[in-house]
Design a protein around this motif. Structure first.
Motif, PDB file in Angstrom:
ATOM      1  N   GLU A 111       6.107 -20.238  94.148  1.00  0.00           N
ATOM      2  CA  GLU A 111       6.780 -21.372  93.524  1.00  0.00           C
ATOM      3  C   GLU A 111       7.914 -20.918  92.602  1.00  0.00           C
ATOM      4  N   HIS A 112       7.701 -19.806  91.913  1.00  0.00           N
ATOM      5  CA  HIS A 112       8.668 -19.367  90.904  1.00  0.00           C
ATOM      6  C   HIS A 112       9.713 -18.405  91.441  1.00  0.00           C
ATOM      7  N   THR A 113       9.407 -17.677  92.485  1.00  0.00           N
ATOM      8  CA  THR A 113      10.344 -16.672  92.999  1.00  0.00           C
ATOM      9  C   THR A 113      11.019 -17.098  94.286  1.00  0.00           C
ATOM     10  N   GLY A 114      10.400 -18.006  95.035  1.00  0.00           N
ATOM     11  CA  GLY A 114      10.903 -18.351  96.357  1.00  0.00           C
ATOM     12  C   GLY A 114      10.456 -17.385  97.439  1.00  0.00           C
ATOM     13  N   VAL A 115       9.672 -16.364  97.092  1.00  0.00           N
ATOM     14  CA  VAL A 115       9.183 -15.394  98.079  1.00  0.00           C
ATOM     15  C   VAL A 115       7.902 -15.934  98.698  1.00  0.00           C
ATOM     16  N   PRO A 116       7.823 -16.084 100.016  1.00  0.00           N
ATOM     17  CA  PRO A 116       6.656 -16.695 100.652  1.00  0.00           C
ATOM     18  C   PRO A 116       5.392 -15.852 100.497  1.00  0.00           C
ATOM     19  N   VAL A 128      13.212  -8.632 100.651  1.00  0.00           N
ATOM     20  CA  VAL A 128      12.589  -9.662  99.827  1.00  0.00           C
ATOM     21  C   VAL A 128      13.682 -10.248  98.939  1.00  0.00           C
ATOM     22  N   GLN A 129      13.840 -11.587  98.959  1.00  0.00           N
ATOM     23  CA  GLN A 129      15.009 -12.232  98.356  1.00  0.00           C
ATOM     24  C   GLN A 129      14.589 -13.239  97.284  1.00  0.00           C
ATOM     25  N   PRO A 130      14.140 -12.758  96.104  1.00  0.00           N
ATOM     26  CA  PRO A 130      13.692 -13.681  95.060  1.00  0.00           C
ATOM     27  C   PRO A 130      14.855 -14.336  94.330  1.00  0.00           C
ATOM     28  N   ALA A 131      14.569 -15.404  93.631  1.00  0.00           N
ATOM     29  CA  ALA A 131      15.573 -16.026  92.777  1.00  0.00           C
ATOM     30  C   ALA A 131      15.932 -15.068  91.645  1.00  0.00           C
ATOM     31  N   PRO A 132      17.188 -15.067  91.202  1.00  0.00           N
ATOM     32  CA  PRO A 132      17.573 -14.188  90.091  1.00  0.00           C
ATOM     33  C   PRO A 132      16.704 -14.429  88.862  1.00  0.00           C
ATOM     34  N   GLY A 133      16.323 -13.347  88.207  1.00  0.00           N
ATOM     35  CA  GLY A 133      15.551 -13.449  86.982  1.00  0.00           C
ATOM     36  C   GLY A 133      14.065 -13.635  87.165  1.00  0.00           C
ATOM     37  N   THR A 134      13.565 -13.548  88.408  1.00  0.00           N
ATOM     38  CA  THR A 134      12.128 -13.747  88.650  1.00  0.00           C
ATOM     39  C   THR A 134      11.423 -12.458  89.068  1.00  0.00           C
ATOM     40  N   ASP A 135      12.067 -11.317  88.860  1.00  0.00           N
ATOM     41  CA  ASP A 135      11.477 -10.053  89.304  1.00  0.00           C
ATOM     42  C   ASP A 135      10.178  -9.743  88.568  1.00  0.00           C
ATOM     43  N   LEU A 136      10.102 -10.095  87.290  1.00  0.00           N
ATOM     44  CA  LEU A 136       8.874  -9.839  86.545  1.00  0.00           C
ATOM     45  C   LEU A 136       7.711 -10.604  87.148  1.00  0.00           C
ATOM     46  N   VAL A 137       7.926 -11.859  87.467  1.00  0.00           N
ATOM     47  CA  VAL A 137       6.869 -12.657  88.103  1.00  0.00           C
ATOM     48  C   VAL A 137       6.478 -12.050  89.453  1.00  0.00           C
ATOM     49  N   LEU A 138       7.465 -11.622  90.221  1.00  0.00           N
ATOM     50  CA  LEU A 138       7.183 -10.996  91.514  1.00  0.00           C
ATOM     51  C   LEU A 138       6.283  -9.782  91.347  1.00  0.00           C
ATOM     52  N   LEU A 139       6.586  -8.923  90.384  1.00  0.00           N
ATOM     53  CA  LEU A 139       5.803  -7.698  90.184  1.00  0.00           C
ATOM     54  C   LEU A 139       4.407  -8.006  89.660  1.00  0.00           C
TER      55      LEU A 139
END
Length: 718
Positions: A278-283, A225-236
């Motif tokens: 939209e915020h992480t780039g993870v589909p 999983v390859q999110p944009a840097p700094g978006t891990d909180l949103v991902l979780l």
């Protein structure tokens, strides 16, 4: 010669090894004159199973290095260094310490420690600072590594132990989610414990780069999983939303063992998959598949690393990972769990016994009257003689040379000129000090700025204990004698305390210090009171808490958490400011990290020929599409810049990184220091600096030291 069982001097995996001393290696005949002083063999042990990484196999090179400092060194008026006797050096240091205290107050003396110090040294350093110096101004480089994960663990569970289970427990897992950790390069023997999850197709790696660890998910072994840097909180938050919305949560566990679920439901309600994408780039499809896999696993672990923690919202991000683990019912079971991967060799023990600005031995809070009374009793002083809480590392470094700030600094086991954020500001602060003392093996970049450099013992030359990433206390045994002019920090503390007429007792014998440490921790969260050198020498597993009369605690939280009601706290968190969408025009995002061949600031590994030849310089990893838009070529020179500094290095083109991101290793000195660019902004809870998300501008240059082309900065069109 008799072989000696010990552990690697580098990371917190603390791989077991056996050292066989070379017959001719003696203090009178230095190792660098005869070859390596010891030979190294891997040793069967649960964490490394006989394996070692490149750094471990070559660790003996450090002991015999020609760069070794072998006697105290004093800076002359022309900036050069000249050897002096120990008596002359320590008399001068003591005089400067007394002068600083008399003229500017006790808190004008600061101490900066390290996560590589033994438990005994970390404990004695905290005691020495607070009693002999009377100062509250102590912190350590673990603040740059583990502080956010520690803060999150403490508020969720009431206790912080990196892995609250054994490393070998991961062998039975069929699903492992790793966030922001590249263990294939930072602690290679660890990857053997991922085999079960890989075979089950359940290794999930979250990282903006396709690292060596991420590539372990290839061929059906899992998911990257390859999110944009700094978006891990949103991902979780998005994953937790899915688990709750799709009724994948363990509702019975939540009712029995946690509090705070209602607030969590509300906080994640708005993080539906499309918004998270939209915020992480993870589909969306990947988010859904990940949530379902975590819930379906028969043995599921969530592991975090510095990649998600070294941010200004690092504590909240680690908390969000813990919340996800709690919602899934993973923590405090026999088959699943949550943990964080400690980096430095004694990163765990180093933060338990008093070199953090707000803690006393045993992980006691320095503001707790009962804790102060207990420790004061062991130290033979009154609680009032122990100063209150100090200031965390970045704030301490910002106070160097400032009015009302630190005027004299002692540094043990750290190289802040390379490792600290906003590194040039730190260098300026060191230069503004009245007096700087550095204890080290080599002339690190920080030692080169000192007024006095004190040569200290290395790992194979000393006794002591380390606490690994799984909370296991390990015995470090002496295999060889140090060079004749080298001393242990314990002896240095003892000698300085005597010169300063300090209250308390300062033994130079590690076993005596450890016994005192165990008494000081009794009844604390990190209780070592049932331990001693004799027990540790047997090799029997010893996991803290290990109160007297117990057998230790390999797996925590099986019956209750450490809060008074026995329940874990679900702490609802939200992003302070929503990250920009992953694909935007503008400056590139710099992330920093480690290489396989190097460790921390590189002060040690850059002196090992095999490691230095393999990775002699910093290289900026950049996506080929981004490179094309900027006119960069593979191996060509580039300049990265922002308002704090400029780094010049070569480019390395790789499709393993996102087009909006560049990567720099942080092991290199001079104008290749990645931390010339990173900011001193910190997490408000933990004091952790933001190393993993720095805006930079990048352009091609002709060569280092020459004028760059006279044109405007090229900006990425990512």
């Amino acid at each position: 010669m008799t072989p000696v069982d010990t552990h690697c001097p580098y990371c917190a995996l603390q791989c077991a090894m056996t050292l066989t001393p070379s017959p001719a290696s003696t203090p009178a005949r230095p190792a660098d004159a005869i070859g390596l002083p010891v030979t190294i063999a891997g040793r069967a042990f649960p964490t490394n199973r006989g394996g070692l990484c490149k750094k471990g196999w070559t660790a003996a090179d450090l002991l015999g290095s020609a760069d070794r400092i072998r006697q105290p060194m004093l800076r002359a008026s022309d900036g050069s260094f000249a050897p002096v006797s120990w008596t002359e050096a320590l008399d001068l240091v003591a005089e400067k310490l007394r002068t600083s205290r008399a003229e500017h107050g006790a808190d004008s003396v600061g101490v900066f420690g390290g996560g590589g110090l033994t438990n005994e040294k970390a404990y004695q350093l905290g005691k020495f600072t607070r009693l002999a110096l009377g100062s509250s101004r102590i912190d350590y480089n673990g603040r740059f590594c583990m502080s956010s994960a520690a803060a999150a663990g403490n508020r969720a569970f009431g206790l912080d132990r990196g892995l609250p289970f054994r490393v070998e427990d991961l062998d039975a897992a069929d699903t492992i989610l790793m966030l922001g950790s590249n263990v294939a390069q930072t602690m290679p023997p660890f990857i053997g414990h991922l085999d079960g999850a890989r075979q089950a197709g359940g290794l999930i790696v979250v990282d903006p780069r396709r690292t060596a660890t991420a590539r372990l998910t290839d061929d059906g072994a899992g998911m990257h999983v390859q999110p944009a840097p700094g978006t891990d909180l949103v991902l979780l938050l998005g994953l937790t939303h899915l688990v709750l919305a799709e009724r994948l949560a363990d509702t019975d566990y939540l009712a029995r063992r946690t509090t705070g679920l209602d607030q969590l439901r509300f906080s994640v309600a708005g993080w539906y998959p499309q918004r998270v994408q939209e915020h992480t780039g993870v589909p969306v499809w990947q988010l859904q598949g990940l949530a379902r896999r975590l819930a379906a696993g028969k043995g599921t672990y969530i592991l975090t690393g510095r990649g998600v923690e070294q941010h200004v919202d690092g504590t909240d991000t680690a908390t969000a990972a813990i919340n996800l683990a709690l919602v899934l019912g993973l923590v405090g079971t026999t088959h699943s769990g949550y943990g964080t991967l400690t980096g430095q060799g004694n990163g765990q023990g180093g933060r338990e016994h008093g070199q953090k600005c707000d803690q006393l031995p045993g992980y006691r809070k320095i503001t707790d009257p009962a804790a102060r009374a207990h420790v004061a009793g062991v130290w033979g002083v009154t609680p009032e003689q122990i100063p209150g809480a100090g200031i965390p590392a970045v704030e301490l470094l910002n106070a160097l040379g400032q009015p009302g700030g630190i005027r004299t600094l002692l540094v043990h086991g750290a190289n802040v000129v390379v490792s600290a954020p906003d590194a040039d500001r730190v260098r300026q602060g060191l230069a503004a000090l009245d007096f700087l003392v550095v204890s080290d093996f080599f002339f690190s970049e920080t030692a080169a700025l000192a007024d006095v450099v004190l040569p200290v013992t290395q790992w194979a030359e000393e006794e002591g204990t380390m606490t690994s990433l799984e909370g296991r206390i390990l015995r470090r045994q002496r295999a060889i004698d140090p060079p004749a002019g080298v001393r242990s920090e314990l002896w240095i503390f003892q000698e300085l305390a005597r010169r300063l007429d300090a209250p308390g007792v300062y033994s130079a014998e590690p076993g005596e210090v450890f016994d005192e440490l165990c008494r000081a921790t009794e009844g604390g969260i990190a209780d070592y009171s049932g331990l001693g050198y004799a027990l540790l020498a047997t090799g029997e597993p010893a996991y803290w808490p290990y109160p007297a009369g117990s057998g230790g605690t390999p797996r925590l939280f099986l019956e209750r958490f450490v809060h008074d009601d026995g329940r874990a706290r679900i702490v609802a968190v939200t992003p302070r400011a929503v990250a920009a969408p992953a694909q935007t025009r503008g400056a590139l995002t710099l992330i920093t990290g480690r290489l396989l061949e190097h460790y921390q600031s590189g002060a040690q590994t850059r002196r090992v020929a095999e490691l230095s030849e393999a990775q002699p310089e910093a290289r900026m990893q950049v996506h080929p599409a981004t490179a094309a838009s900027l006119g960069l070529i593979d191996g060509g020179w580039v300049e990265l810049a922002n308002e704090r500094g400029i780094v010049r290095c070569r480019a390395q083109l790789s499709a393993d990184i996102r087009p909006d991101t560049v990567f720099l290793p942080f092991h290199f000195p001079a104008d290749q220091r990645a931390n010339l660019l990173t900011a001193g902004a910190t997490d408000p809870v933990s004091g952790m600096p933001e190393f993993k998300r720095t805006a930079v501008r990048v352009r091609a240059i002709d060569a280092p030291g020459l004028s760059a082309p006279d044109h405007e900065w090229a900006m990425a069109d990512a």
